[in-house]
Design an enzyme around this catalytic site. Sequence first.
Site, PDB file in Angstrom:
ATOM      1  N   GLU A 101      26.947  52.362  34.724  1.00 48.73           N
ATOM      2  CA  GLU A 101      28.328  52.212  35.197  1.00 48.73           C
ATOM      3  C   GLU A 101      28.758  53.395  36.069  1.00 48.73           C
ATOM      4  O   GLU A 101      29.442  53.235  37.058  1.00 48.73           O
ATOM      5  CB  GLU A 101      29.265  52.075  33.991  1.00 48.73           C
ATOM      6  CG  GLU A 101      30.695  51.705  34.333  1.00 48.73           C
ATOM      7  CD  GLU A 101      30.860  50.276  34.853  1.00 48.73           C
ATOM      8  OE1 GLU A 101      29.855  49.556  35.015  1.00 48.73           O
ATOM      9  OE2 GLU A 101      32.016  49.883  35.124  1.00 48.73           O
ATOM     10  N   GLU A 139      27.139  43.067  41.295  1.00 48.61           N
ATOM     11  CA  GLU A 139      27.328  43.618  42.647  1.00 48.61           C
ATOM     12  C   GLU A 139      26.037  43.850  43.431  1.00 48.61           C
ATOM     13  O   GLU A 139      25.996  43.599  44.634  1.00 48.61           O
ATOM     14  CB  GLU A 139      28.162  44.908  42.591  1.00 48.61           C
ATOM     15  CG  GLU A 139      29.658  44.677  42.327  1.00 48.61           C
ATOM     16  CD  GLU A 139      29.988  44.329  40.882  1.00 48.61           C
ATOM     17  OE1 GLU A 139      29.089  44.463  40.017  1.00 48.61           O
ATOM     18  OE2 GLU A 139      31.135  43.916  40.603  1.00 48.61           O
ATOM     19  N   GLU A 180      42.793  39.883  36.579  1.00 51.15           N
ATOM     20  CA  GLU A 180      41.619  39.215  36.007  1.00 51.15           C
ATOM     21  C   GLU A 180      41.851  37.712  35.895  1.00 51.15           C
ATOM     22  O   GLU A 180      40.964  36.910  36.184  1.00 51.15           O
ATOM     23  CB  GLU A 180      41.290  39.790  34.621  1.00 51.15           C
ATOM     24  CG  GLU A 180      40.900  41.263  34.619  1.00 51.15           C
ATOM     25  CD  GLU A 180      39.536  41.544  35.253  1.00 51.15           C
ATOM     26  OE1 GLU A 180      38.852  40.591  35.661  1.00 51.15           O
ATOM     27  OE2 GLU A 180      39.173  42.736  35.343  1.00 51.15           O
ATOM     28  N   ASP A 225      38.161  48.458  44.745  1.00 50.22           N
ATOM     29  CA  ASP A 225      37.124  47.697  45.453  1.00 50.22           C
ATOM     30  C   ASP A 225      37.593  46.401  46.123  1.00 50.22           C
ATOM     31  O   ASP A 225      37.452  46.206  47.333  1.00 50.22           O
ATOM     32  CB  ASP A 225      35.936  47.403  44.509  1.00 50.22           C
ATOM     33  CG  ASP A 225      36.357  46.886  43.130  1.00 50.22           C
ATOM     34  OD1 ASP A 225      37.562  46.765  42.884  1.00 50.22           O
ATOM     35  OD2 ASP A 225      35.467  46.597  42.304  1.00 50.22           O
TER      36      ASP A 225
HETATM   37  C1  DMJ Z   1      34.086  40.928  38.712  1.00 53.96           C
HETATM   38  O1  DMJ Z   1      34.984  40.464  37.781  1.00 53.96           O
HETATM   39  C2  DMJ Z   1      34.711  40.956  40.071  1.00 53.96           C
HETATM   40  O2  DMJ Z   1      33.701  41.034  41.005  1.00 53.96           O
HETATM   41  C3  DMJ Z   1      35.673  42.100  40.243  1.00 53.96           C
HETATM   42  O3  DMJ Z   1      36.173  42.202  41.550  1.00 53.96           O
HETATM   43  C4  DMJ Z   1      35.064  43.420  39.862  1.00 53.96           C
HETATM   44  N1  DMJ Z   1      33.779  43.270  39.296  1.00 53.96           N
HETATM   45  C5  DMJ Z   1      33.590  42.294  38.287  1.00 53.96           C
HETATM   46  C6  DMJ Z   1      32.142  42.209  37.906  1.00 53.96           C
HETATM   47  O4  DMJ Z   1      31.493  43.417  37.923  1.00 53.96           O
END
Ligand code: DMJ
Length: 576
Positions: A370, A391, A137, A277
């Site tokens: 979610e 997204e 993060e 992802d």
């Molecule tokens: C973001 O912090 C980034 O896109 C991360 O890869 C996963 N998704 C969150 C937001 O949904």
Amino acid sequence: MLLSRNYGTCLILFLLASSTLFAPSISQLDSPWAAKKRHMREEVRKMFYHAYENYMKHAFPHDELKPLTKSFTDSLSELGNLKLEHLPNNYNGSALSLIESLSSLVIMGNNTEFERAVRWLSENLTFNVDARINLFECNIRVLGGLISAHILATDSTNRLVQGSYKNQLLNLAEDLGRRFLPAFATPTGLPYAWINLKYGVIENETTETSTSGCGSLILEMGALSRLTGDPRYESAALRALRKLWSMRSSLNLLGTTLDVTTGEWIEYSSGIGAGVDSFYEYLCKAYILFGKEDYWRMFQSAYLAVQKYFRHGPWYHEADMRTGRATYWQLTSLQAFWPGLQVLVGDIAAANSSHREFVNVWKKFGVIPERYLLDHQMLHPTEKYYPLRPELAESTFYLYQATKDPWYIQVGESIVNSLNSYTKVEGGFASVRDVTTMQLEDHQHSFFLAETCKYLYLLFDDSFLVDRNYIFTTEGHPLPILSSWHEKLPETYIPTNWTYAKGEQQTRRASAMSRQVCPAMALKSGYGVQPIESACHIPDSRADHRCFGDEECGVDSTTCRRRSCSMAGYCGLWIL
Ligand code: DMJ
């Protein structure tokens, strides 16, 4: 299974064409949609400033805004539900939402506020704090935010008053990058998920991490190495990525969680959503940013495995990496980024069909929950929330760039309307706790400023991208594609290496982008004509092509069209 080099071709075509051929600035457009886009751009601008100004008023310099109580949270250390026990009482946060807003301010043309923010961060931000942070993060939000802003501050557009900027953001990024390095000191080179910014890896730190945690560091750390000349950041991220890739199964699938000391998988089931992802996203984007063929090869294999083992029509379920057998039939909100990634590789037909389903879910609930249980057609009992995620807006932006189909503008409009009607409060924008009641939660995540508002804005006004090539990190921070960062011109960039397919009338370039699909084709080689399996090919559920419903039919490999079930119970291309 082979995939043609056309993927590289269409990817490059997208990058080159998105800002020029496909994207006239909105003032140039003389269509009824131009007025709509201008109007919507202003709506998004209002949304962004409502969120930003409330953050600045009630939460800055703390990390994130609590819009219901008009207060703050120092959430950088909380990401992943961490407790704050290691923080001193006077900890001021890291102005996370301000860092996350930098590139959005530039894209919206607010150089004055950008400059003010850069100056404040230059004078006040420090990472010498006793805070245990989540490496992934902190990398995507803070390191990515700083690096992107540094590049925007120093490019040829002279955004800042001459001489006022002396690489302070890059220095901060370098300081942060150095504090990341101890996390990689494991027997495998896979990084710990958590690190204390002041003291490094703390005693008894958990050795469990996720696939994205190890595999989504290369853009930011690679860019940091290129900017500073210090190779350690890129090497550490690359070593971790290679190790992770070596842990794939014989089906080219990976799990979701693993142990960084043993290099063993903990959770063998995975999909394209949470915990995985951005691993896929970074393989593809690292190829675009650094031009290393290796990234493309890894991505190509990983992408094909996803299409083969996770995809069921427009949906993506999870599967066991060892057997490829389906495990969880669930739609998650994070999966909605996938169509955007598919646009980058030119798989437009597949992108469009999944995106459409996510839009239907958005319409059904007003936002995207979610988690939704596809097999039971019901919401997950506890994960009914919508934390203002970007997204769907992100994929909508990419699909509009690629197709210019005004339908995507309408989708963007309905996203904006829902956000305004369900989540806007006096003190900012609040997450939805439960999509069945639209009860709100006191949290405005920083990615609302970094991504949700940015992608919606770019959907309606992409003038920032005209004549420029950027790739967006997983947190929506733009990084320029520079030939000086490419080790060598990738083979796919060289037109003489492009593959050509024989059409009915004439030979034409087999670009998935220009044909809007990635069909199977025959490639002429020294050994005659070789069939190449299409990336869009999804086999029918049964080998004898019998079916009871459309959902048991796959995607035709030569046309990339979804097959449907005939009245007699056979899969085929029945609707022309
Ligand atoms: C973001 O912090 C980034 O896109 C991360 O890869 C996963 N998704 C969150 C937001 O949904």
